[in-house]
Design a protein around this motif. Structure first.
Motif, PDB file in Angstrom:
ATOM      1  N   ARG A   1      -2.565 -10.789  -3.786  1.00 20.91           N
ATOM      2  CA  ARG A   1      -2.912 -11.896  -2.888  1.00 20.91           C
ATOM      3  C   ARG A   1      -1.699 -12.764  -2.599  1.00 20.91           C
ATOM      4  NH1 ARG A   1      -7.658 -12.058  -6.188  1.00 20.91           N
ATOM      5  NH2 ARG A   1      -6.801 -13.839  -7.348  1.00 20.91           N
ATOM      6  N   ALA A   2      -0.845 -12.951  -3.596  1.00 22.03           N
ATOM      7  CA  ALA A   2       0.362 -13.743  -3.366  1.00 22.03           C
ATOM      8  C   ALA A   2       1.279 -13.062  -2.362  1.00 22.03           C
ATOM      9  CB  ALA A   2       1.095 -13.967  -4.683  1.00 22.03           C
ATOM     10  N   GLY A   3       1.387 -11.738  -2.468  1.00 24.04           N
ATOM     11  CA  GLY A   3       2.195 -11.011  -1.496  1.00 24.04           C
ATOM     12  C   GLY A   3       1.627 -11.099  -0.098  1.00 24.04           C
ATOM     13  N   ARG A   4       0.311 -11.034  -0.001  1.00 29.63           N
ATOM     14  CA  ARG A   4      -0.334 -11.178   1.312  1.00 29.63           C
ATOM     15  C   ARG A   4      -0.053 -12.560   1.906  1.00 29.63           C
ATOM     16  NH1 ARG A   4      -1.679  -6.395   3.644  1.00 29.63           N
ATOM     17  NH2 ARG A   4      -3.118  -5.166   2.369  1.00 29.63           N
ATOM     18  N   CYS A   5      -0.165 -13.593   1.071  1.00 30.88           N
ATOM     19  CA  CYS A   5       0.071 -14.945   1.573  1.00 30.88           C
ATOM     20  C   CYS A   5       1.511 -15.142   2.031  1.00 30.88           C
ATOM     21  CB  CYS A   5      -0.274 -15.967   0.489  1.00 30.88           C
ATOM     22  SG  CYS A   5      -2.032 -16.024   0.061  1.00 30.88           S
ATOM     23  N   LEU A   6       2.433 -14.420   1.421  1.00 32.16           N
ATOM     24  CA  LEU A   6       3.839 -14.522   1.815  1.00 32.16           C
ATOM     25  C   LEU A   6       4.190 -13.631   2.997  1.00 32.16           C
ATOM     26  CD1 LEU A   6       5.484 -14.638  -1.730  1.00 32.16           C
ATOM     27  CD2 LEU A   6       5.170 -16.538  -0.136  1.00 32.16           C
ATOM     28  N   GLY A   7       3.198 -12.957   3.547  1.00 33.46           N
ATOM     29  CA  GLY A   7       3.415 -12.162   4.749  1.00 33.46           C
ATOM     30  C   GLY A   7       3.841 -10.730   4.502  1.00 33.46           C
ATOM     31  N   ALA A   8       3.637 -10.195   3.313  1.00 34.70           N
ATOM     32  CA  ALA A   8       4.030  -8.817   3.017  1.00 34.70           C
ATOM     33  C   ALA A   8       3.034  -7.851   3.634  1.00 34.70           C
ATOM     34  CB  ALA A   8       4.105  -8.602   1.509  1.00 34.70           C
ATOM     35  N   GLY A   9       3.558  -6.800   4.259  1.00 32.00           N
ATOM     36  CA  GLY A   9       2.719  -5.747   4.786  1.00 32.00           C
ATOM     37  C   GLY A   9       2.384  -4.726   3.716  1.00 32.00           C
ATOM     38  N   GLU A  10       1.729  -3.639   4.131  1.00 34.63           N
ATOM     39  CA  GLU A  10       1.300  -2.629   3.166  1.00 34.63           C
ATOM     40  C   GLU A  10       2.493  -1.931   2.523  1.00 34.63           C
ATOM     41  OE1 GLU A  10      -1.645  -1.296   0.948  1.00 34.63           O
ATOM     42  OE2 GLU A  10      -1.995  -2.544   2.726  1.00 34.63           O
ATOM     43  N   ALA A  11       3.497  -1.610   3.324  1.00 34.37           N
ATOM     44  CA  ALA A  11       4.680  -0.954   2.763  1.00 34.37           C
ATOM     45  C   ALA A  11       5.414  -1.877   1.795  1.00 34.37           C
ATOM     46  CB  ALA A  11       5.615  -0.508   3.892  1.00 34.37           C
ATOM     47  N   ALA A  12       5.518  -3.158   2.133  1.00 36.58           N
ATOM     48  CA  ALA A  12       6.182  -4.108   1.237  1.00 36.58           C
ATOM     49  C   ALA A  12       5.391  -4.311  -0.050  1.00 36.58           C
ATOM     50  CB  ALA A  12       6.380  -5.447   1.949  1.00 36.58           C
ATOM     51  N   LEU A  13       4.072  -4.295   0.042  1.00 38.43           N
ATOM     52  CA  LEU A  13       3.266  -4.405  -1.174  1.00 38.43           C
ATOM     53  C   LEU A  13       3.491  -3.227  -2.103  1.00 38.43           C
ATOM     54  CD1 LEU A  13      -0.161  -5.781   0.137  1.00 38.43           C
ATOM     55  CD2 LEU A  13       1.491  -6.959  -1.302  1.00 38.43           C
ATOM     56  N   PHE A  14       3.543  -2.014  -1.542  1.00 35.90           N
ATOM     57  CA  PHE A  14       3.812  -0.848  -2.371  1.00 35.90           C
ATOM     58  C   PHE A  14       5.186  -0.955  -3.025  1.00 35.90           C
ATOM     59  CE2 PHE A  14       0.246   1.430  -0.449  1.00 35.90           C
ATOM     60  CZ  PHE A  14      -0.155   2.233  -1.502  1.00 35.90           C
ATOM     61  N   ARG A  15       6.162  -1.413  -2.267  1.00 37.27           N
ATOM     62  CA  ARG A  15       7.534  -1.433  -2.763  1.00 37.27           C
ATOM     63  C   ARG A  15       7.771  -2.566  -3.746  1.00 37.27           C
ATOM     64  NH1 ARG A  15       9.505  -1.859   1.751  1.00 37.27           N
ATOM     65  NH2 ARG A  15       9.967  -4.102   1.795  1.00 37.27           N
ATOM     66  N   GLU A  16       7.174  -3.721  -3.513  1.00 41.47           N
ATOM     67  CA  GLU A  16       7.497  -4.908  -4.297  1.00 41.47           C
ATOM     68  C   GLU A  16       6.458  -5.246  -5.358  1.00 41.47           C
ATOM     69  OE1 GLU A  16      10.333  -6.277  -3.988  1.00 41.47           O
ATOM     70  OE2 GLU A  16      10.989  -5.277  -2.144  1.00 41.47           O
ATOM     71  N   VAL A  17       5.232  -4.740  -5.220  1.00 36.11           N
ATOM     72  CA  VAL A  17       4.171  -5.129  -6.153  1.00 36.11           C
ATOM     73  C   VAL A  17       3.633  -3.921  -6.911  1.00 36.11           C
ATOM     74  CG1 VAL A  17       1.894  -6.197  -6.392  1.00 36.11           C
ATOM     75  CG2 VAL A  17       3.547  -7.119  -4.744  1.00 36.11           C
ATOM     76  N   PHE A  18       3.054  -2.966  -6.173  1.00 37.41           N
ATOM     77  CA  PHE A  18       2.361  -1.873  -6.832  1.00 37.41           C
ATOM     78  C   PHE A  18       3.300  -0.973  -7.637  1.00 37.41           C
ATOM     79  CE2 PHE A  18      -0.725  -2.821  -3.404  1.00 37.41           C
ATOM     80  CZ  PHE A  18      -1.832  -3.044  -4.195  1.00 37.41           C
ATOM     81  N   LEU A  19       4.403  -0.567  -7.037  1.00 38.98           N
ATOM     82  CA  LEU A  19       5.311   0.338  -7.743  1.00 38.98           C
ATOM     83  C   LEU A  19       5.939  -0.298  -8.975  1.00 38.98           C
ATOM     84  CD1 LEU A  19       6.623   3.099  -7.849  1.00 38.98           C
ATOM     85  CD2 LEU A  19       8.398   2.256  -6.312  1.00 38.98           C
ATOM     86  N   PRO A  20       6.516  -1.520  -8.909  1.00 40.74           N
ATOM     87  CA  PRO A  20       7.066  -2.101 -10.152  1.00 40.74           C
ATOM     88  C   PRO A  20       6.018  -2.324 -11.235  1.00 40.74           C
ATOM     89  CG  PRO A  20       7.928  -3.241  -8.224  1.00 40.74           C
ATOM     90  CD  PRO A  20       6.825  -2.366  -7.728  1.00 40.74           C
ATOM     91  N   ALA A  21       4.803  -2.723 -10.833  1.00 39.58           N
ATOM     92  CA  ALA A  21       3.768  -2.967 -11.836  1.00 39.58           C
ATOM     93  C   ALA A  21       3.270  -1.667 -12.467  1.00 39.58           C
ATOM     94  CB  ALA A  21       2.594  -3.707 -11.200  1.00 39.58           C
ATOM     95  N   SER A  22       3.349  -0.557 -11.745  1.00 37.41           N
ATOM     96  CA  SER A  22       2.861   0.729 -12.257  1.00 37.41           C
ATOM     97  C   SER A  22       3.931   1.542 -12.967  1.00 37.41           C
ATOM     98  CB  SER A  22       2.291   1.562 -11.094  1.00 37.41           C
ATOM     99  OG  SER A  22       1.272   0.873 -10.415  1.00 37.41           O
ATOM    100  N   LEU A  23       5.190   1.119 -12.908  1.00 37.24           N
ATOM    101  CA  LEU A  23       6.273   1.920 -13.482  1.00 37.24           C
ATOM    102  C   LEU A  23       6.104   2.218 -14.973  1.00 37.24           C
ATOM    103  CD1 LEU A  23       9.537   0.692 -11.713  1.00 37.24           C
ATOM    104  CD2 LEU A  23       8.493   2.960 -11.624  1.00 37.24           C
ATOM    105  N   PRO A  24       5.671   1.266 -15.815  1.00 42.33           N
ATOM    106  CA  PRO A  24       5.496   1.639 -17.235  1.00 42.33           C
ATOM    107  C   PRO A  24       4.516   2.776 -17.440  1.00 42.33           C
ATOM    108  CG  PRO A  24       5.520  -0.744 -16.984  1.00 42.33           C
ATOM    109  CD  PRO A  24       5.472  -0.181 -15.599  1.00 42.33           C
ATOM    110  N   GLN A  25       3.388   2.743 -16.751  1.00 45.13           N
ATOM    111  CA  GLN A  25       2.420   3.826 -16.872  1.00 45.13           C
ATOM    112  C   GLN A  25       2.947   5.125 -16.255  1.00 45.13           C
ATOM    113  OE1 GLN A  25      -0.418   3.956 -18.468  1.00 45.13           O
ATOM    114  NE2 GLN A  25      -0.514   1.815 -19.101  1.00 45.13           N
TER     115      GLN A  25
END
Length: 303
Positions: free
Chosen positions: A203-227
């Motif tokens: 939600r924070a990324g959405r509020c800052l204007g991040a699109g779907e590609a930016a969410l994958f690159r900046e949020v989902f991928l870094p958060a999923s890297l340990p797993q």
């Protein structure tokens, strides 16, 4: 005259300071280099104390294991488990020296490592993006996940006949089985990593204007890297298991074929040598993945 002399201030004669009493203006000598080096060495030992202790305990445990193995095989111990035909560590070491002088043994190792590289790299290139997409889009997960759950419990040995029929050469069928062995652990762990992403970050990324590609690159991928790296480590182990099973059945080269051929020729030292080589190669592969994980996730290493 005498009164005038009395009014003059008395001159106080002070002793002139000698050279010994004067403060020395010479710079103090620097501490010896040996002391600085000792301090750095002690600091390095304090920082790496846990790692050094783990390494020492690992070496001690390996030494104890080899000692027990030597005693059981030399004495031909038999207590339900028979060690009468098991080679001793000295026999395996002598055979290893001869094998490493023979280029054929090196060819077996090279073929297995090449197959692992192809199959594991292809599995990671497919499973990680697919897991990210399945974790993000529910409709894709509902379509693909049932197929994965049906095919995932099938062991690698059961895939060997089907792989031989599917692919034109044995080499491609072995790489395919290696791919299957590592694909499912990577996929499942990537899905688990996507499920643990904090929705507040999204939600924070959405509020800052991040699109779907930016969410994958900046949020989902870094958060999923340990797993993801956990799945890569597990997948590498399963890939070696699948590779050895495929090489034992349909291979003509490889460390699995070398081990099975040694059993067929009743060369017990070569069997143990093949097993130890598989273990060392698998350990080196897992350590390489962990090293890459520390480089990609410096924040994890800092913790």
């Amino acid at each position: 005259m005498e009164a005038a002399l009395r009014t003059l201030p008395e001159t106080v004669t002070r002793p002139t300071p000698t050279a010994e009493a004067r403060p020395s203006t010479k710079p103090r000598p620097a501490p010896p280099v040996e002391v600085v080096r000792d301090d750095r060495l002690a600091r390095w030992f304090r920082l790496h104390r846990g790692q050094l202790r783990a390494a020492a305990l690992g070496l001690v445990s390996l030494a104890v294991f080899i000692t027990v193995w030597q005693l059981l095989t030399v004495n031909r111990a038999t207590f339900y488990v028979r060690f009468t035909n098991v080679p001793s560590p000295a026999d395996v070491l002598a055979r290893a020296i001869l094998a490493f002088r023979n280029p054929i043994f090196g060819d077996h190792i090279w073929m297995s490592c090449r197959r692992i590289f192809y199959g594991f790299t292809l599995a990671g290139a497919v499973a990680i993006p697919l897991g990210l997409l399945m974790g993000r889009f529910r409709i894709l997960r509902e379509i693909v996940f049932p197929i994965c759950e049906v095919t995932r419990p099938i062991p690698a040995i059961a895939w060997v006949p089907m792989a031989i029929m599917l692919w034109p050469t044995n080499e491609e069928s072995i790489v395919f089985i290696t791919f299957l062995g590592s694909f499912f652990p990577i996929l499942i762990n990537t899905l688990q990593g996507m499920a643990t992403v904090d929705p507040v970050l999204v939600r924070a990324g959405r509020c800052l204007g991040a699109g779907e590609a930016a969410l994958f690159r900046e949020v989902f991928l870094p958060a999923s890297l340990p797993q993801i790296f956990t799945g890569l480590t597990v997948g590498m182990g399963v890939a070696w298991v699948s590779l050895i099973a495929a090489e034992m059945i349909s291979g003509q080269f490889g460390i699995g074929y070398f081990t099975w051929e040694a059993y067929s020729l009743v060369q017990y030292s070569d069997i143990a040598l093949g097993m130890i080589t598989i273990g060392v190669l698998g350990l080196a592969s897992s350590l390489a993945i962990r090293l890459v994980g520390r480089l990609v996730m410096p924040w994890g290493a800092a913790r």
